[in-house]
Design a protein around this motif. Structure first.
Motif, PDB file in Angstrom:
ATOM      1  N   LYS A   2       0.833  -1.187   0.000  1.00  0.00           N
ATOM      2  CA  LYS A   2       0.000   0.000   0.000  1.00  0.00           C
ATOM      3  C   LYS A   2       0.872   1.243   0.000  1.00  0.00           C
ATOM      4  O   LYS A   2       1.908   1.297   0.670  1.00  0.00           O
ATOM      5  CB  LYS A   2      -0.919  -0.002   1.225  1.00  0.00           C
ATOM      6  CG  LYS A   2      -1.937   1.136   1.224  1.00  0.00           C
ATOM      7  CD  LYS A   2      -2.902   1.010   2.375  1.00  0.00           C
ATOM      8  CE  LYS A   2      -3.890   2.156   2.382  1.00  0.00           C
ATOM      9  NZ  LYS A   2      -4.870   2.045   3.483  1.00  0.00           N
ATOM     10  N   ILE A   3       0.467   2.240  -0.744  1.00  0.00           N
ATOM     11  CA  ILE A   3       1.239   3.472  -0.839  1.00  0.00           C
ATOM     12  C   ILE A   3       0.506   4.608  -0.130  1.00  0.00           C
ATOM     13  O   ILE A   3      -0.687   4.519   0.142  1.00  0.00           O
ATOM     14  CB  ILE A   3       1.489   3.855  -2.315  1.00  0.00           C
ATOM     15  CG1 ILE A   3       0.157   4.098  -3.035  1.00  0.00           C
ATOM     16  CG2 ILE A   3       2.302   2.791  -3.026  1.00  0.00           C
ATOM     17  CD1 ILE A   3       0.314   4.575  -4.452  1.00  0.00           C
ATOM     18  N   ILE A 107      -1.330   2.039 -10.098  1.00  0.00           N
ATOM     19  CA  ILE A 107      -2.334   1.571  -9.148  1.00  0.00           C
ATOM     20  C   ILE A 107      -3.355   0.774  -9.941  1.00  0.00           C
ATOM     21  O   ILE A 107      -3.990   1.305 -10.857  1.00  0.00           O
ATOM     22  CB  ILE A 107      -3.008   2.735  -8.403  1.00  0.00           C
ATOM     23  CG1 ILE A 107      -1.961   3.593  -7.688  1.00  0.00           C
ATOM     24  CG2 ILE A 107      -4.041   2.209  -7.403  1.00  0.00           C
ATOM     25  CD1 ILE A 107      -2.518   4.851  -7.034  1.00  0.00           C
ATOM     26  N   TYR A 121       1.186  -0.364  -6.831  1.00  0.00           N
ATOM     27  CA  TYR A 121       0.201  -0.754  -5.819  1.00  0.00           C
ATOM     28  C   TYR A 121      -0.840  -1.588  -6.563  1.00  0.00           C
ATOM     29  O   TYR A 121      -1.788  -1.062  -7.147  1.00  0.00           O
ATOM     30  CB  TYR A 121      -0.417   0.475  -5.169  1.00  0.00           C
ATOM     31  CG  TYR A 121      -1.472   0.169  -4.118  1.00  0.00           C
ATOM     32  CD1 TYR A 121      -1.422  -0.979  -3.332  1.00  0.00           C
ATOM     33  CD2 TYR A 121      -2.516   1.062  -3.905  1.00  0.00           C
ATOM     34  CE1 TYR A 121      -2.384  -1.244  -2.375  1.00  0.00           C
ATOM     35  CE2 TYR A 121      -3.486   0.813  -2.931  1.00  0.00           C
ATOM     36  CZ  TYR A 121      -3.414  -0.340  -2.179  1.00  0.00           C
ATOM     37  OH  TYR A 121      -4.378  -0.608  -1.233  1.00  0.00           O
ATOM     38  N   GLU A 123      -3.418  -4.803  -6.307  1.00  0.00           N
ATOM     39  CA  GLU A 123      -4.153  -5.710  -5.433  1.00  0.00           C
ATOM     40  C   GLU A 123      -5.206  -6.437  -6.270  1.00  0.00           C
ATOM     41  O   GLU A 123      -6.273  -5.896  -6.545  1.00  0.00           O
ATOM     42  CB  GLU A 123      -4.819  -4.937  -4.292  1.00  0.00           C
ATOM     43  CG  GLU A 123      -3.843  -4.298  -3.319  1.00  0.00           C
ATOM     44  CD  GLU A 123      -3.144  -5.327  -2.440  1.00  0.00           C
ATOM     45  OE1 GLU A 123      -3.659  -6.456  -2.320  1.00  0.00           O
ATOM     46  OE2 GLU A 123      -2.078  -4.998  -1.877  1.00  0.00           O
TER      47      GLU A 123
END
Length: 321
Positions: A2-3, A107, A121, A123
């Protein structure tokens, strides 16, 4: 990993924000949401959003009129943030700014993403890129305009919270965004459910000409360029057809393809429970998610269908291969 937004914006004066070609709800929502937040909370940073033309239904979002659709100007940004783009090629024309930026961040929630930026990032378990954007923002500072963009993106990528990527966390975030006072039913009606008459016509044509294979577990439909020209629709008007095919009783995987150029087909795949369509798409040079993926394939429609079903059959139970 996580950023923190404050950290990636440190020593940054100019930032380019961009997403994938043919931007969908999650792509547009994440780009606009992040853009508005940076403008609001980091006044010393100048953000610019680069996207291809977006749907008219998305233009209610504040800031959508400031999206730049041309990448002809030569610029070097302090930072480039790629959103919802599974690989650099998916950035389209804006990839030139990614290549020249002093720093790059990606992201994304596509499982096929190789992590092509300097900071990533990613996920794959997240419902959407908008969910990840929400994670890096201060919840108390998310205003109504930002909430509208993020809610729209989450709703679109979850099929209005019906796909398996929807988690309890997704629902909690959606609820918090609703609490910001957004007109959530209007957002869903205008940007997701409402279709033009031509969209209904071309969808009807695709459904009428669909066929089932593999003991009814696979459904396929395709449109040639002459069909698209006859109805006067664009590729954007074809969005959602694969998801609709997937809803057929007894079907595990749905395939929708359309002719983009001579002997070139864009393929969209959706599955329900056990077929990993991302694996199939990746085999043919594409990517996406386990339950929603796509690729571009060469050849006749017959050849494309045969090649796709051959790979899908490898994941089907032996009794229906």
């Amino acid at each position: 990993m996580k950023i923190k937004l404050s950290e990636i914006l440190q020593d940054t004066k100019t930032v380019a924000i961009s997403g994938h070609i043919r931007p969908d709800g999650d792509c547009v929502g994440s780009c606009i949401g992040l853009y508005l937040y940076i403008q609001q909370e980091f006044p010393d940073v100048q953000p610019t959003v680069y996207l291809e033309e977006i749907r008219d239904s998305f233009k209610f979002l504040e800031g959508s009129d400031r999206i730049i659709h041309s990448c002809e100007e030569e610029k070097v940004y302090d930072l480039f943030i790629a959103l919802d783009a599974g690989d650099k090629q998916r950035l389209g024309a804006s990839a030139k700014y990614f290549d020249t930026a002093k720093r790059t961040v990606c992201i994304d929630h596509h499982i096929s993403n190789p992590g092509y930026a300097q900071t990533n990032y990613i996920e794959a378990e997240a419902s959407s890129t908008c969910e990840l954007i929400y994670d890096i923002l201060d919840e108390d500072k998310i205003g109504k305009n930002i909430a509208e963009a993020l809610y729209m993106g989450i709703a679109h990528d979850t099929g209005v919270f019906q796909y398996t990527c929807t988690s309890s966390k997704t629902m909690r975030i959606a609820g918090k965004l609703m609490d910001k006072g957004i007109a959530f039913t209007d957002i869903l009606d205008k940007t997701y459910f409402e279709k033009t008459y031509l969209q209904h016509q071309i969808t009807g044509r695709a459904l009428l000409e669909s066929m089932r294979l593999m003991d009814g577990r696979c459904i396929i439909s395709g449109l040639r360029q002459r069909d698209i020209d006859f109805y006067g629709v664009t590729p954007t008007d074809l969005d959602g057809i694969s998801a609709l095919l997937r809803n057929t009783e007894g079907v595990e995987v749905a395939i929708f393809l359309y002719e983009a150029n001579t002997q070139e087909y864009k393929v969209s795949m959706r599955s329900k429970s056990y077929i990993d369509v991302q694996k199939v798409a990746q085999f043919f040079g594409g990517g996406g998610h386990v339950r929603a993926a796509g690729c571009t394939m060469q050849g006749s429609m017959h050849d494309v269908v045969n090649n796709l079903t051959r790979e899908i059959a490898k994941q089907m139970p032996e009794e229906i291969q």
